[in-house]
Structures are given as C-alpha cells and as structure tokens.
Design a protein around this motif. Structure first.
Motif, PDB file in Angstrom:
ATOM      1  N   HIS A 168       0.850  -1.188   0.000  1.00 60.79           N
ATOM      2  CA  HIS A 168       0.000   0.000   0.000  1.00 60.79           C
ATOM      3  C   HIS A 168       0.885   1.237   0.000  1.00 60.79           C
ATOM      4  N   ARG A 169       0.417   2.283  -0.671  1.00 64.49           N
ATOM      5  CA  ARG A 169       1.177   3.539  -0.658  1.00 64.49           C
ATOM      6  C   ARG A 169       1.278   4.050   0.783  1.00 64.49           C
ATOM      7  N   GLY A 170       2.471   4.344   1.211  1.00 65.19           N
ATOM      8  CA  GLY A 170       2.689   4.741   2.595  1.00 65.19           C
ATOM      9  C   GLY A 170       3.333   3.636   3.425  1.00 65.19           C
ATOM     10  N   ASP A 172       5.723   1.563   1.841  1.00 69.78           N
ATOM     11  CA  ASP A 172       6.823   1.064   1.014  1.00 69.78           C
ATOM     12  C   ASP A 172       8.187   1.148   1.680  1.00 69.78           C
ATOM     13  N   LYS A 187      -3.973   0.477   6.641  1.00 69.78           N
ATOM     14  CA  LYS A 187      -4.282   1.551   5.689  1.00 69.78           C
ATOM     15  C   LYS A 187      -5.678   1.376   5.106  1.00 69.78           C
ATOM     16  N   PHE A 251      -3.263  -0.239  -5.039  1.00 72.75           N
ATOM     17  CA  PHE A 251      -2.062  -0.417  -4.240  1.00 72.75           C
ATOM     18  C   PHE A 251      -0.849  -0.029  -5.097  1.00 72.75           C
ATOM     19  N   LYS A 252       0.224   0.350  -4.437  1.00 75.42           N
ATOM     20  CA  LYS A 252       1.438   0.703  -5.166  1.00 75.42           C
ATOM     21  C   LYS A 252       1.963  -0.482  -5.956  1.00 75.42           C
ATOM     22  N   GLU A 253       1.892  -1.681  -5.326  1.00 72.57           N
ATOM     23  CA  GLU A 253       2.314  -2.904  -6.010  1.00 72.57           C
ATOM     24  C   GLU A 253       1.399  -4.040  -5.583  1.00 72.57           C
TER      25      GLU A 253
END
Length: 274
Positions: A168-170, A172, A187, A251-253
């Motif tokens: 999740h972004r935040g 990483d 999150k 999600f970022k990844e």
C-alpha cells in the motif's frame, strides 16, 4: 537462516491470567483491591499514547492492543532464534505480565519462556512502552494488571523471501514481510473508516454507538480490490462498504510470488463509531 514472529496479543483479566498457569504470582498479586482493577472490568481503561481519549472503553482496549502489537513486532529481536539454535519450525510461547501504575508507568514486568534470553528480550521490549494515561475506577487512578501472550516462531522464511504481500502507498519503506501485510491492513481500515457514509450508518443504527462489518477481497495482479464480500448487520451497510472498496485507490504494487504478480486475499473486521 532468517526468523520471524507470530504475535498473538490479548488483554485479559488477572483472574483469567492466573488460571492459565503460565506465570507465578503471589497471593498479594491475586487480590484485587480498590487500588488494583482488572482491564476487563475497569471503568476507564489505561490509554496508550496516540489513542483517541474520546473513544469508548472497548475501542480504547482495541487501540491499546494494536499499538502494543506494533511495538513488539517492530522491536523484538528475531535473530535470537538463530543465536539460541532453536530448531526450524519451533513455536516458542512467551508469557509477559506487567502492571500499569497509578502514574501510567509500566511496572512489575515478568516473563516466562523456555529460554532466559527470550524472557530478557520480552522484558526489554515491554520497557519500551511509553508512559500511559492510567486507568480509573470510581474516579481514582488504580493499578491495572495486563497480560500479553507472544508466540515466537522460528522459521527459515525462504517462502517469504520468494513471496511479497501487496504494498500500500505509505508502507513502502517497511521491509519486514509481516509488517508490510499489517501496514496494508491498517491503511485499508483507515480508508474505510473515513470513507463510509456516516449519515447512512446513523439511519441504519440509530440506537448504536458502534457497528462492525467483516470485509474479504482480493488485491489482484493490477493492485486493485476485486471479489469483494462484506458481512454486515444491514444489507444497506454491506452495499455501502462494497462500493467504498471499489473506489479504493490502487495499491502501489500487487503481491508477488517467485517474481510474478499474484492475487492476494485480505480479510478483516472493521469497527466504526457512530
């Protein structure tokens, strides 16, 4: 070989703790007086730094548990498993008992584990708990006993090295597998709590101070939530939660296994305060 922790953190009354026979207590410790109140029955529970004092007792207990879990997961020295030559796959139980004083300080810490090094580490980490707002009974600060069971699992985490949870972004900047997964869950919970239609919730539950719902979904290979299911007390609330999750940013990844993106299941309970 690398190691990781499985942490089960539960609050319990002093009576329930003594029934488990996991630690030696004196007769004085078992006698609850006006200066000693169980976490389960106290009128105003101790408050961990960062928890909202305006929440009810149950929500404050849950916040306390969550803060303590993160502190232990972040600070416990998992390399002790290798240093002690504990066999791979072994689950070691550590029982930690302490009291929260009338000044909000952590006192009388005790730990029981098969290895004295693990006892010492559990005590060291418990000493990292910041000063709390003390518990109150009948308007007066009281001593509050607290019990934390920790399961320390020794494992060659080759599978975790080949597998990565969705990021999740935040989250990483976190490199621990379990902490990454926990951060993602936190999150999403935060997103749900701030995004729910509270006017709808108030109409659906006019006499309730809180309501809960259980969410289950996948973070797919593109980092989006799909296959969403929600269990709630009202159908309208379940529909609202599903719609909120559909709007959740990517999600970022996504999760990965052996270098390839995978669908990753997430499931947890959310409490909102009305």
């Amino acid at each position: 070989m690398k190691y990781y922790l499985l942490l089960l953190l539960l609050t319990t009354s002093l009576f329930a703790f003594s029934q488990e026979n996991t630690i030696e207590l004196t007769d004085d410790e078992l006698n609850e007086t006006s200066e000693n109140a169980s976490f389960d029955v106290i009128e105003n529970v101790p408050i961990y730094k960062g928890c909202d004092e305006n929440m009810g007792n149950q929500a404050l207990k849950e916040c306390f548990d969550e803060k303590l879990k993160k502190l232990i997961a972040k600070n416990f020295n998992t390399n002790l498993g290798g240093a002690l030559n504990i066999p791979d796959g072994t689950i070691v139980k550590i029982s930690v008992f302490f009291k929260i004083s009338t000044n909000g300080e952590i006192i009388d810490i005790k730990a029981r584990a098969p290895y004295p090094e693990l006892e010492a580490e559990a005590i060291r980490v418990t000493n990292l708990i910041p000063k709390l707002k003390p518990g109150y009974q009948l308007g007066k600060p009281v001593v509050v006993p607290y019990y934390v069971p920790i399961k320390f699992q020794v494992s060659n985490i080759e599978t975790s090295e080949n597998q990565k949870p969705p990021i999740h972004r935040g989250c990483d900047e976190i490199f621990n597998y379990q902490l990454l997964a926990d951060c993602a869950t936190d999150k999403v919970k935060d997103y749900l709590i701030v995004s729910i239609d509270y006017e709808l919730a108030d109409k659906l539950f006019p006499l309730d101070k809180t309501t809960q719902f259980k969410v289950s979904f996948n973070i797919n290979k593109k980092g989006k939530a799909d296959n969403i299911t929600v269990q709630a007390h009202k159908k309208e609330m379940a529909v609202e939660v599903i719609n909120v999750l559909k709007r959740m940013p990517k999600f970022k990844e996504p999760g990965y296994k052996n270098g390839k993106p995978i669908d990753t299941k997430m499931s947890f309970l959310v409490t909102i305060h009305l």
